[in-house]
Write a protein that holds these residues in place. Structure first.
Motif, PDB file in Angstrom:
ATOM      1  N   LEU A  60      -1.681   4.343  10.533  1.00 51.05           N
ATOM      2  CA  LEU A  60      -2.309   3.502  11.336  1.00 51.05           C
ATOM      3  C   LEU A  60      -3.644   3.117  10.940  1.00 51.05           C
ATOM      4  N   ALA A  61      -4.517   3.746  10.162  1.00 46.59           N
ATOM      5  CA  ALA A  61      -5.870   3.288   9.673  1.00 46.59           C
ATOM      6  C   ALA A  61      -5.455   2.405   8.463  1.00 46.59           C
ATOM      7  N   VAL A  62      -4.554   2.523   7.689  1.00 48.31           N
ATOM      8  CA  VAL A  62      -4.184   1.587   6.654  1.00 48.31           C
ATOM      9  C   VAL A  62      -3.760   0.148   7.133  1.00 48.31           C
ATOM     10  N   LEU A  63      -3.137   0.309   8.269  1.00 47.71           N
ATOM     11  CA  LEU A  63      -2.644  -1.052   9.074  1.00 47.71           C
ATOM     12  C   LEU A  63      -3.736  -1.743   9.552  1.00 47.71           C
ATOM     13  N   ALA A  64      -4.844  -0.789  10.256  1.00 44.70           N
ATOM     14  CA  ALA A  64      -5.951  -1.506  10.689  1.00 44.70           C
ATOM     15  C   ALA A  64      -6.761  -2.114   9.704  1.00 44.70           C
ATOM     16  N   LEU A  65      -6.974  -1.652   8.711  1.00 43.68           N
ATOM     17  CA  LEU A  65      -7.952  -2.006   7.539  1.00 43.68           C
ATOM     18  C   LEU A  65      -6.978  -3.504   7.139  1.00 43.68           C
ATOM     19  N   VAL A  73       0.773  -1.215  -0.104  1.00 45.72           N
ATOM     20  CA  VAL A  73      -0.142  -0.114  -0.098  1.00 45.72           C
ATOM     21  C   VAL A  73       0.836   1.317  -0.093  1.00 45.72           C
ATOM     22  N   GLY A  74       1.926   1.289   0.764  1.00 46.27           N
ATOM     23  CA  GLY A  74       2.539   2.454   1.045  1.00 46.27           C
ATOM     24  C   GLY A  74       3.341   2.932  -0.334  1.00 46.27           C
ATOM     25  N   LYS A  75       4.074   1.530  -1.026  1.00 50.78           N
ATOM     26  CA  LYS A  75       4.759   1.868  -2.098  1.00 50.78           C
ATOM     27  C   LYS A  75       4.251   1.907  -3.451  1.00 50.78           C
ATOM     28  N   THR A  76       2.726   1.379  -3.447  1.00 46.45           N
ATOM     29  CA  THR A  76       2.023   1.948  -4.441  1.00 46.45           C
ATOM     30  C   THR A  76       1.676   3.173  -4.564  1.00 46.45           C
ATOM     31  N   ALA A  77       1.372   3.924  -3.341  1.00 46.14           N
ATOM     32  CA  ALA A  77       1.135   5.400  -3.082  1.00 46.14           C
ATOM     33  C   ALA A  77       2.562   6.085  -3.809  1.00 46.14           C
ATOM     34  N   SER A  78       3.509   5.715  -3.049  1.00 48.03           N
ATOM     35  CA  SER A  78       4.980   6.212  -3.481  1.00 48.03           C
ATOM     36  C   SER A  78       5.144   6.297  -4.901  1.00 48.03           C
ATOM     37  N   GLY A  79       4.659   4.985  -5.523  1.00 49.53           N
ATOM     38  CA  GLY A  79       5.050   4.979  -7.129  1.00 49.53           C
ATOM     39  C   GLY A  79       4.049   6.069  -7.986  1.00 49.53           C
ATOM     40  N   ALA A  80       2.756   6.048  -7.663  1.00 50.54           N
ATOM     41  CA  ALA A  80       1.831   7.145  -7.787  1.00 50.54           C
ATOM     42  C   ALA A  80       2.585   8.712  -7.854  1.00 50.54           C
ATOM     43  N   ALA A  81       3.317   8.930  -6.716  1.00 47.09           N
ATOM     44  CA  ALA A  81       3.815  10.191  -6.350  1.00 47.09           C
ATOM     45  C   ALA A  81       5.026  10.196  -7.221  1.00 47.09           C
ATOM     46  N   MET A  82       5.840   9.361  -7.832  1.00 45.74           N
ATOM     47  CA  MET A  82       6.978   9.383  -8.534  1.00 45.74           C
ATOM     48  C   MET A  82       6.571   9.539  -9.761  1.00 45.74           C
ATOM     49  N   ALA A  83       5.372   8.834 -10.135  1.00 51.77           N
ATOM     50  CA  ALA A  83       5.018   9.002 -11.617  1.00 51.77           C
ATOM     51  C   ALA A  83       4.518  10.541 -11.806  1.00 51.77           C
ATOM     52  N   VAL A 132       7.380   0.746   9.244  1.00 50.65           N
ATOM     53  CA  VAL A 132       6.491  -0.521   9.961  1.00 50.65           C
ATOM     54  C   VAL A 132       7.193  -1.937   9.139  1.00 50.65           C
ATOM     55  N   TYR A 133       7.282  -1.758   7.767  1.00 52.92           N
ATOM     56  CA  TYR A 133       7.773  -3.295   7.269  1.00 52.92           C
ATOM     57  C   TYR A 133       9.164  -3.586   7.664  1.00 52.92           C
ATOM     58  N   TYR A 134      10.125  -2.537   7.909  1.00 51.59           N
ATOM     59  CA  TYR A 134      11.395  -2.766   8.451  1.00 51.59           C
ATOM     60  C   TYR A 134      11.287  -3.165   9.920  1.00 51.59           C
ATOM     61  N   ALA A 135      10.455  -2.567  10.826  1.00 48.51           N
ATOM     62  CA  ALA A 135      10.319  -3.026  12.165  1.00 48.51           C
ATOM     63  C   ALA A 135       9.939  -4.708  12.132  1.00 48.51           C
ATOM     64  N   VAL A 136       9.046  -4.902  11.235  1.00 43.96           N
ATOM     65  CA  VAL A 136       9.125  -6.394  11.330  1.00 43.96           C
ATOM     66  C   VAL A 136      10.332  -7.252  10.833  1.00 43.96           C
ATOM     67  N   ALA A 137      11.072  -6.537   9.882  1.00 40.57           N
ATOM     68  CA  ALA A 137      12.282  -7.221   9.401  1.00 40.57           C
ATOM     69  C   ALA A 137      13.350  -7.398  10.747  1.00 40.57           C
ATOM     70  N   ASN A 138      13.283  -6.341  11.325  1.00 36.37           N
ATOM     71  CA  ASN A 138      14.312  -6.327  12.476  1.00 36.37           C
ATOM     72  C   ASN A 138      13.791  -7.278  13.520  1.00 36.37           C
ATOM     73  N   ALA A 139      12.333  -7.197  13.905  1.00 35.77           N
ATOM     74  CA  ALA A 139      11.939  -8.214  14.920  1.00 35.77           C
ATOM     75  C   ALA A 139      12.161  -9.662  14.416  1.00 35.77           C
ATOM     76  N   SER A 140      12.153  -9.989  13.159  1.00 33.02           N
ATOM     77  CA  SER A 140      12.625 -11.210  12.575  1.00 33.02           C
ATOM     78  C   SER A 140      13.969 -11.560  12.833  1.00 33.02           C
ATOM     79  N   ALA A 141      14.915 -10.662  12.670  1.00 35.16           N
ATOM     80  CA  ALA A 141      16.186 -10.862  12.692  1.00 35.16           C
ATOM     81  C   ALA A 141      16.509 -11.102  14.230  1.00 35.16           C
ATOM     82  N   CYS A 142      15.944 -10.282  14.968  1.00 34.33           N
ATOM     83  CA  CYS A 142      16.175 -10.925  16.317  1.00 34.33           C
ATOM     84  C   CYS A 142      16.020 -12.168  16.806  1.00 34.33           C
ATOM     85  N   THR A 143      15.285 -13.016  16.367  1.00 33.06           N
ATOM     86  CA  THR A 143      15.258 -14.245  16.429  1.00 33.06           C
ATOM     87  C   THR A 143      16.126 -15.248  15.873  1.00 33.06           C
TER      88      THR A 143
END
Length: 403
Positions: free
Chosen positions: A385-390, A95-105, A344-355
């Protein structure tokens, strides 16, 4: 239906794709809002963003060596933390990077033909989606050309600023004002492209060795380039002037007394936005492919073209969504929203690396991602946060309906 990709990319290809994603429109777009947030502390904000980016890159590289599959943190979170966390990372990224792609376009259109910015934006999406559909090696070749043009443009900006008749030291003013963490969050938008290397895990040769090396090399080059550009720009513009600028690098060359370089910088900015858009479509389509394989997105999107060995349906779907957004709205203000999703994406990556053990770097990365994410502008945090909740709601409904 074929769903397997082919390993065709070497180390230099992977590095170039990472550079194309990072040394892109971010450096042309992120300096001004970051200066507005940090004031004279812009360089400190850049340093904070760099530290967080380094931790994220290190965690991503370790995980990519273990799980060399398309999808990046979507796969890491799923394997190390459980399906929900992988899904949430993938959802935030797509979701975040799709919006970013539109911004770059739209940025391409704004620089090339401002009066027809939306039409040019759509044409750019169509052209780059077509390149991607012809195979990942074609995308890598296009990225090499784009990176060369952007680096030449940035070199011209740096030389013009540092050789100006009147310059000031950007280190003379103490960072006594501004929100450094918010600036770091906004600048993180420009660093986040190294994820594109990990999301191409199934298309890289010898991924356990190539991906970690490519991530670190691309990030290191980008850090040097961004720090040099920031120092050069601040040598001719005050933080207040930079914050008020809508085209900071063109204003910098004007202030340096080289107005003839303005068209060159504008072309470089448009090419940089093209490079970012190319890498975004690559990364988002591969994460879409991985999520479709697990039926978090329509399974039809998991198809791989039998001749070109690309996820053609995922790329077409991403291209259509980005084109529709680029044709209707100006999403250049989505920098904060995109940064929140990627953090948020990288927070999950770091949490994964903690294991995996050796937790110091991933713990610093995890804390840094969370702190910087919630230091972003309130609108960015609330919308994120709204997008994550959705996304969480969709996951809950789906798992209830399809146990």
């Amino acid at each position: 239906m074929t769903t397997a990709l082919v390993r065709r990319l070497g180390l230099s290809d992977a590095v170039m794709i990472g550079l194309g994603a990072m040394i892109g429109a971010g450096v042309f777009a992120a300096l001004a809002p970051a200066a507005s947030a940090a004031g004279s502390g812009l360089l400190i904000g850049l340093l904070i963003a760099a530290v967080v980016a380094y931790c994220n890159a290190t965690s991503s590289a370790r995980l990519a060596a273990l799980y060399p599959a398309s999808g990046g943190t979507y796969v890491y979170g799923r394997e190390r933390l459980g399906p929900f966390w992988g899904y949430l990372a993938g959802w935030a990224f797509v979701v975040g990077k799709t919006a970013s792609g539109a911004a770059m376009a739209y940025t391409v259109g704004a620089y090339v033909w401002p009066e027809q910015a939306h039409a040019v934006a759509v044409a750019a999406v169509v052209a780059l989606t077509t390149v991607n559909l012809r195979g990942v090696q074609k995308s890598a070749l296009a990225t090499r050309i784009i990176v060369a043009i952007v680096l030449a443009t940035l070199a011209a900006v740096v030389v013009s600023c540092l050789t100006a008749a009147t310059t000031t030291s950007p280190l003379q003013t103490a960072p006594t004002d501004g929100n450094l963490l918010q600036a770091a969050g906004l600048l993180f938008f420009a660093f986040a492209g190294y994820a594109r290397i990990a999301t191409l895990g199934e298309e890289v040769r010898d991924p356990a060795r190539t991906i970690p090396r490519a991530v670190r090399i691309a990030l290191g080059i980008t850090l040097v380039v961004y720090a040099t550009v920031a120092l050069a720009v601040l040598s001719v513009l005050t933080p207040a002037e930079l914050a008020a600028s809508t085209e900071p690098l063109t204003d910098a060359v004007r202030a340096a007394g080289h107005p003839a370089l303005v068209p060159v910088v504008k072309v470089g900015a448009a090419v940089a936005a093209l490079g970012s858009l190319l890498a975004l479509v690559l990364g988002v389509s591969r994460t879409t492919l991985a999520m479709a394989r697990d039926h978090h997105l329509p399974p039809a999107l998991a198809a791989v073209h039998p001749r070109y060995h690309v996820p053609h349906r995922a790329e077409l779907a991403v291209g259509v969504v980005v084109a529709v957004l680029a044709a209707t709205v100006d999403l250049r203000a989505a920098i904060g929203f995109s940064s929140f999703g990627v953090l948020v994406y990288y927070a999950v990556a770091n949490a994964s690396a903690c294991t995996l053990g050796r937790r110091f770097v991933p713990v610093v990365g995890l804390v840094g991602c969370v702190v910087v994410a919630f230091a972003l502008p309130v609108v960015s945090v609330v919308s994120g946060l709204a997008v994550l909740a959705l996304g969480a709601l969709i996951y809950a409904v789906r798992t209830r309906l399809v146990p």
